[in-house]
Design a protein around this motif. Structure first.
Motif, PDB file in Angstrom:
ATOM      1  N   LYS A 184       0.790  -1.330   0.047  1.00  0.00           N
ATOM      2  CA  LYS A 184       0.098  -0.094   0.019  1.00  0.00           C
ATOM      3  C   LYS A 184       0.656   1.242  -0.110  1.00  0.00           C
ATOM      4  O   LYS A 184       2.114   1.228   0.264  1.00  0.00           O
ATOM      5  N   ALA A 185       0.144   2.367  -0.466  1.00  0.00           N
ATOM      6  CA  ALA A 185       1.126   3.480  -0.557  1.00  0.00           C
ATOM      7  C   ALA A 185       1.483   4.084   1.036  1.00  0.00           C
ATOM      8  O   ALA A 185       2.214   4.806   1.073  1.00  0.00           O
ATOM      9  N   SER A 186       0.773   3.734   2.085  1.00  0.00           N
ATOM     10  CA  SER A 186       1.033   3.777   3.280  1.00  0.00           C
ATOM     11  C   SER A 186       2.207   3.241   3.859  1.00  0.00           C
ATOM     12  O   SER A 186       2.772   3.676   4.877  1.00  0.00           O
TER      13      SER A 186
END
Length: 278
Positions: free
Chosen positions: A122-124
């Motif tokens: 994920k981008a997180s």
């Protein structure tokens, strides 16, 4: 009369230039990581633990390599497997020259999969929340997992230079006795000075316990253990210096975020993965 300061700077620049020239003319260090860099309990690398499944990583500017997996023995006697998520290069300005000091690899125990699963793919993965999860210690003992800061030196440094760097970062933030104990363990392991490729590993091995390992060039893994320092603030500050909001190596956290999925190489961690070290 040439001022002493000027002479000192000139000498440092000359030494740095010669070392940089030697690095360019020398081939990359050849270290066999096929055996896994394991720790047999005493740091000798003779433990009966699983073979490396994660490939080694190389820091491109220094050409220094580190194993993708490390094994250590926990104080409980259990064997622990850790994976490298990424590398970064520490540099320092010496006059007009930028000197390479060390490559740093950050390893986390495979038990961290539970805590870091939410960031996988994920981008997180690059958000500070992920690194905050890697800084939990005595405040969350139930989800603690071992971590390692592994320094591979890109130049020869003296004991005094290493001690001065630790004091600059930690003086007044931890007790003088704690700082002195850590520096003594580092000096004991590294000897009078390092060679290019020597390794210092600072292991957050329990929520409030730091273990210091050192190994010489050509020897994979953390090497020999040279001291335990029990101080919760010390271990948290050491790791925060590289994983906190103001990291000492700019690219390290981005490289770790990109390499997060290395933690799952070989499959998911289960509670039965740790066995008593032989």
């Amino acid at each position: 009369m040439v001022p002493f300061y000027t002479m000192t700077v000139v000498a440092m620049i000359a030494a740095t230039y010669l070392q940089e020239k030697q690095e360019k003319e020398s081939p990359p260090l050849a270290v066999d990581y096929s055996g896994g860099g394991s720790d047999g309990g005493d740091g000798s690398g003779s433990g009966g633990v699983a073979k490396v499944v994660a490939p080694p990583l190389t820091e491109p500017k220094s050409k220094l390599s580190m194993p993708g997996t490390l094994h250590i023995t926990l104080p409980s006697g259990e064997a622990c497997e850790l994976r490298s998520l990424g590398l970064g290069l520490r540099v320092k300005k010496v006059g007009p020259i930028t000197a390479k000091v060390y490559a740093l690899g950050v390893y986390v125990g495979t038990a961290a999969q539970t805590q870091l699963e939410q960031f996988k793919g994920k981008a997180s993965a690059g958000a500070q929340e992920m690194f905050a999860a890697m800084l939990t210690g005595p405040d969350a003992p139930d989800v603690f997992f071992p971590r390692i800061l592994q320094f591979v030196y890109a130049r020869s440094v003296t004991q005094k230079q290493v001690v001065d760097a630790q004091e600059e970062a930690l003086k007044g933030k931890v007790g003088d006795d704690v700082l002195g104990e850590m520096c003594a363990a580092i000096c004991k392991g590294m000897g009078p000075k390092t060679a290019i490729g020597d390794t210092l590993s600072l292991v957050w091995i329990e929520p409030d316990l730091l273990r210091v390992y050192c190994s010489k060039v050509g020897t994979p893994g953390p090497g020999q253990a040279h001291g335990d320092i029990r101080d919760a603030k010390l271990v948290a500050l050491l790791f925060k210096g590289f994983l906190g909001m103001e990291p000492r190596i700019d690219e390290l956290k981005a490289n770790m975020a990109a390499g997060l999925e290395r933690l799952w190489i070989g499959g998911p961690h289960t509670s039965g993965d740790e066995e008593k070290a032989e």
